[in-house]
Design a protein around this motif. Structure first.
Motif, PDB file in Angstrom:
ATOM      1  N   ILE A 188     -13.988   2.958  -4.225  1.00 20.43           N
ATOM      2  CA  ILE A 188     -14.074   3.475  -2.859  1.00 20.43           C
ATOM      3  C   ILE A 188     -13.914   4.987  -2.870  1.00 20.43           C
ATOM      4  CG2 ILE A 188     -13.023   3.390  -0.560  1.00 20.43           C
ATOM      5  CD1 ILE A 188     -12.044   0.532  -1.397  1.00 20.43           C
ATOM      6  N   LYS A 189     -14.863   5.680  -2.247  1.00 19.01           N
ATOM      7  CA  LYS A 189     -14.831   7.137  -2.173  1.00 19.01           C
ATOM      8  C   LYS A 189     -14.974   7.553  -0.707  1.00 19.01           C
ATOM      9  CE  LYS A 189     -15.353   7.726  -6.748  1.00 19.01           C
ATOM     10  NZ  LYS A 189     -14.414   6.774  -7.250  1.00 19.01           N
ATOM     11  N   GLU A 190     -14.471   8.740  -0.384  1.00 22.64           N
ATOM     12  CA  GLU A 190     -14.653   9.278   0.960  1.00 22.64           C
ATOM     13  C   GLU A 190     -16.140   9.485   1.203  1.00 22.64           C
ATOM     14  OE1 GLU A 190     -12.199  12.743   1.371  1.00 22.64           O
ATOM     15  OE2 GLU A 190     -10.369  11.609   0.973  1.00 22.64           O
ATOM     16  N   GLY A 191     -16.590   9.127   2.421  1.00 22.85           N
ATOM     17  CA  GLY A 191     -17.997   9.255   2.768  1.00 22.85           C
ATOM     18  C   GLY A 191     -18.804   7.998   2.496  1.00 22.85           C
ATOM     19  N   LEU A 192     -18.176   6.974   1.896  1.00 23.23           N
ATOM     20  CA  LEU A 192     -18.858   5.718   1.582  1.00 23.23           C
ATOM     21  C   LEU A 192     -18.964   4.843   2.828  1.00 23.23           C
ATOM     22  CD1 LEU A 192     -19.874   4.525  -1.143  1.00 23.23           C
ATOM     23  CD2 LEU A 192     -17.745   3.258  -1.243  1.00 23.23           C
ATOM     24  N   ASN A 193     -20.080   4.127   2.965  1.00 21.25           N
ATOM     25  CA  ASN A 193     -20.293   3.210   4.083  1.00 21.25           C
ATOM     26  C   ASN A 193     -19.690   1.860   3.712  1.00 21.25           C
ATOM     27  OD1 ASN A 193     -21.213   2.398   6.541  1.00 21.25           O
ATOM     28  ND2 ASN A 193     -23.381   2.539   6.045  1.00 21.25           N
ATOM     29  N   VAL A 224     -17.693   4.744   8.072  1.00 18.17           N
ATOM     30  CA  VAL A 224     -17.693   5.649   6.920  1.00 18.17           C
ATOM     31  C   VAL A 224     -16.245   6.014   6.597  1.00 18.17           C
ATOM     32  CG1 VAL A 224     -18.443   7.911   6.076  1.00 18.17           C
ATOM     33  CG2 VAL A 224     -19.961   6.548   7.528  1.00 18.17           C
ATOM     34  N   VAL A 225     -15.878   5.933   5.313  1.00 21.59           N
ATOM     35  CA  VAL A 225     -14.510   6.214   4.874  1.00 21.59           C
ATOM     36  C   VAL A 225     -14.191   7.697   5.074  1.00 21.59           C
ATOM     37  CG1 VAL A 225     -12.906   6.214   2.917  1.00 21.59           C
ATOM     38  CG2 VAL A 225     -14.551   4.348   3.182  1.00 21.59           C
ATOM     39  N   LYS A 226     -13.102   7.947   5.808  1.00 15.88           N
ATOM     40  CA  LYS A 226     -12.591   9.314   5.976  1.00 15.88           C
ATOM     41  C   LYS A 226     -11.485   9.588   4.964  1.00 15.88           C
ATOM     42  CE  LYS A 226     -10.462  12.303   9.475  1.00 15.88           C
ATOM     43  NZ  LYS A 226      -9.930  12.327  10.850  1.00 15.88           N
ATOM     44  N   ARG A 227     -10.529   8.626   4.859  1.00 17.04           N
ATOM     45  CA  ARG A 227      -9.461   8.746   3.865  1.00 17.04           C
ATOM     46  C   ARG A 227      -9.047   7.387   3.340  1.00 17.04           C
ATOM     47  NH1 ARG A 227      -3.933  10.526   5.623  1.00 17.04           N
ATOM     48  NH2 ARG A 227      -3.865   9.223   7.417  1.00 17.04           N
ATOM     49  N   ILE A 228      -8.551   7.385   2.109  1.00 16.65           N
ATOM     50  CA  ILE A 228      -8.035   6.162   1.482  1.00 16.65           C
ATOM     51  C   ILE A 228      -6.521   6.177   1.664  1.00 16.65           C
ATOM     52  CG2 ILE A 228      -7.839   4.868  -0.668  1.00 16.65           C
ATOM     53  CD1 ILE A 228     -10.413   6.345  -1.582  1.00 16.65           C
ATOM     54  N   LEU A 229      -5.978   5.098   2.253  1.00 14.88           N
ATOM     55  CA  LEU A 229      -4.552   5.051   2.566  1.00 14.88           C
ATOM     56  C   LEU A 229      -3.721   4.285   1.545  1.00 14.88           C
ATOM     57  CD1 LEU A 229      -4.912   4.383   6.395  1.00 14.88           C
ATOM     58  CD2 LEU A 229      -4.633   6.578   5.254  1.00 14.88           C
ATOM     59  N   THR A 230      -4.341   3.388   0.772  1.00 13.74           N
ATOM     60  CA  THR A 230      -3.613   2.620  -0.252  1.00 13.74           C
ATOM     61  C   THR A 230      -3.448   3.480  -1.501  1.00 13.74           C
ATOM     62  OG1 THR A 230      -4.503   0.537   0.570  1.00 13.74           O
ATOM     63  CG2 THR A 230      -3.649   0.528  -1.671  1.00 13.74           C
ATOM     64  N   SER A 273      -3.878   1.003  -7.316  1.00 20.16           N
ATOM     65  CA  SER A 273      -5.274   0.877  -7.754  1.00 20.16           C
ATOM     66  C   SER A 273      -5.947  -0.382  -7.213  1.00 20.16           C
ATOM     67  CB  SER A 273      -5.364   0.908  -9.278  1.00 20.16           C
ATOM     68  OG  SER A 273      -4.629  -0.173  -9.819  1.00 20.16           O
ATOM     69  N   THR A 274      -5.147  -1.434  -6.928  1.00 17.73           N
ATOM     70  CA  THR A 274      -5.700  -2.659  -6.351  1.00 17.73           C
ATOM     71  C   THR A 274      -4.743  -3.175  -5.277  1.00 17.73           C
ATOM     72  OG1 THR A 274      -4.574  -4.087  -7.938  1.00 17.73           O
ATOM     73  CG2 THR A 274      -6.809  -3.376  -8.515  1.00 17.73           C
ATOM     74  N   HIS A 275      -5.268  -4.035  -4.399  1.00 20.06           N
ATOM     75  CA  HIS A 275      -4.437  -4.692  -3.398  1.00 20.06           C
ATOM     76  C   HIS A 275      -5.046  -6.061  -3.126  1.00 20.06           C
ATOM     77  CE1 HIS A 275      -2.430  -5.638   0.366  1.00 20.06           C
ATOM     78  NE2 HIS A 275      -1.540  -4.712   0.050  1.00 20.06           N
ATOM     79  N   PRO A 276      -4.236  -7.125  -3.048  1.00 19.20           N
ATOM     80  CA  PRO A 276      -4.787  -8.477  -2.884  1.00 19.20           C
ATOM     81  C   PRO A 276      -5.590  -8.679  -1.592  1.00 19.20           C
ATOM     82  CG  PRO A 276      -2.384  -8.485  -2.722  1.00 19.20           C
ATOM     83  CD  PRO A 276      -2.780  -7.128  -3.193  1.00 19.20           C
ATOM     84  N   HIS A 277      -5.277  -7.896  -0.549  1.00 26.07           N
ATOM     85  CA  HIS A 277      -5.991  -8.064   0.727  1.00 26.07           C
ATOM     86  C   HIS A 277      -7.044  -6.989   0.955  1.00 26.07           C
ATOM     87  CE1 HIS A 277      -3.204 -11.211   1.672  1.00 26.07           C
ATOM     88  NE2 HIS A 277      -2.184 -10.396   1.492  1.00 26.07           N
ATOM     89  N   GLY A 278      -7.223  -6.100   0.007  1.00 25.47           N
ATOM     90  CA  GLY A 278      -8.210  -5.031   0.144  1.00 25.47           C
ATOM     91  C   GLY A 278      -7.538  -3.678   0.277  1.00 25.47           C
ATOM     92  N   ILE A 279      -8.270  -2.642  -0.087  1.00 29.23           N
ATOM     93  CA  ILE A 279      -7.756  -1.275  -0.023  1.00 29.23           C
ATOM     94  C   ILE A 279      -7.795  -0.804   1.435  1.00 29.23           C
ATOM     95  CG2 ILE A 279      -8.126   1.114  -0.800  1.00 29.23           C
ATOM     96  CD1 ILE A 279      -7.270  -0.822  -3.049  1.00 29.23           C
ATOM     97  N   LYS A 280      -6.681  -0.252   1.922  1.00 29.27           N
ATOM     98  CA  LYS A 280      -6.618   0.212   3.312  1.00 29.27           C
ATOM     99  C   LYS A 280      -7.230   1.604   3.403  1.00 29.27           C
ATOM    100  CE  LYS A 280      -3.121  -0.896   6.010  1.00 29.27           C
ATOM    101  NZ  LYS A 280      -1.785  -0.907   6.645  1.00 29.27           N
ATOM    102  N   VAL A 281      -8.134   1.774   4.378  1.00 29.63           N
ATOM    103  CA  VAL A 281      -8.795   3.062   4.590  1.00 29.63           C
ATOM    104  C   VAL A 281      -8.799   3.415   6.074  1.00 29.63           C
ATOM    105  CG1 VAL A 281     -10.322   2.822   2.585  1.00 29.63           C
ATOM    106  CG2 VAL A 281     -11.113   2.058   4.823  1.00 29.63           C
ATOM    107  N   GLN A 282      -9.017   4.701   6.334  1.00 30.99           N
ATOM    108  CA  GLN A 282      -9.250   5.174   7.701  1.00 30.99           C
ATOM    109  C   GLN A 282     -10.715   5.568   7.787  1.00 30.99           C
ATOM    110  OE1 GLN A 282      -7.296   8.838   8.822  1.00 30.99           O
ATOM    111  NE2 GLN A 282      -7.349   8.278  10.982  1.00 30.99           N
ATOM    112  N   LEU A 283     -11.394   5.077   8.826  1.00 30.81           N
ATOM    113  CA  LEU A 283     -12.798   5.414   9.032  1.00 30.81           C
ATOM    114  C   LEU A 283     -12.923   6.764   9.736  1.00 30.81           C
ATOM    115  CD1 LEU A 283     -14.228   1.958  10.192  1.00 30.81           C
ATOM    116  CD2 LEU A 283     -14.118   2.912   7.881  1.00 30.81           C
TER     117      LEU A 283
END
Length: 59
Positions: free
Chosen positions: A5-10, A28-34, A37-47
């Motif tokens: 996951i990278k910033e700017g990714l859809n 679109v990813v603005k920032r990665i909050l997790t 490196s991994t999370h069982p429910h998915g990486i938390k991001v801010q759009l």
């Protein structure tokens, strides 16, 4: 994986209030909050529109 996951990714995320239904919100990813490196429910991001959720799909 956080490395995929990278910033700017859809992506498709599940918002906190949609966890029961599993409704996907696209954006679109603005920032990665997790920090880990991994999370069982998915990486938390801010759009870019400010919504926060866990990544379920990458487009």
């Amino acid at each position: 994986m956080r490395s995929n996951i990278k910033e700017g990714l859809n992506v498709g995320i599940v918002l906190k209030q949609d966890q029961k239904t599993g409704k996907i919100t696209r954006g679109v990813v603005k920032r990665i909050l997790t920090n880990s490196s991994t999370h069982p429910h998915g990486i938390k991001v801010q759009l870019s529109d400010g919504q926060v959720g866990r990544v379920k799909e990458i487009y």
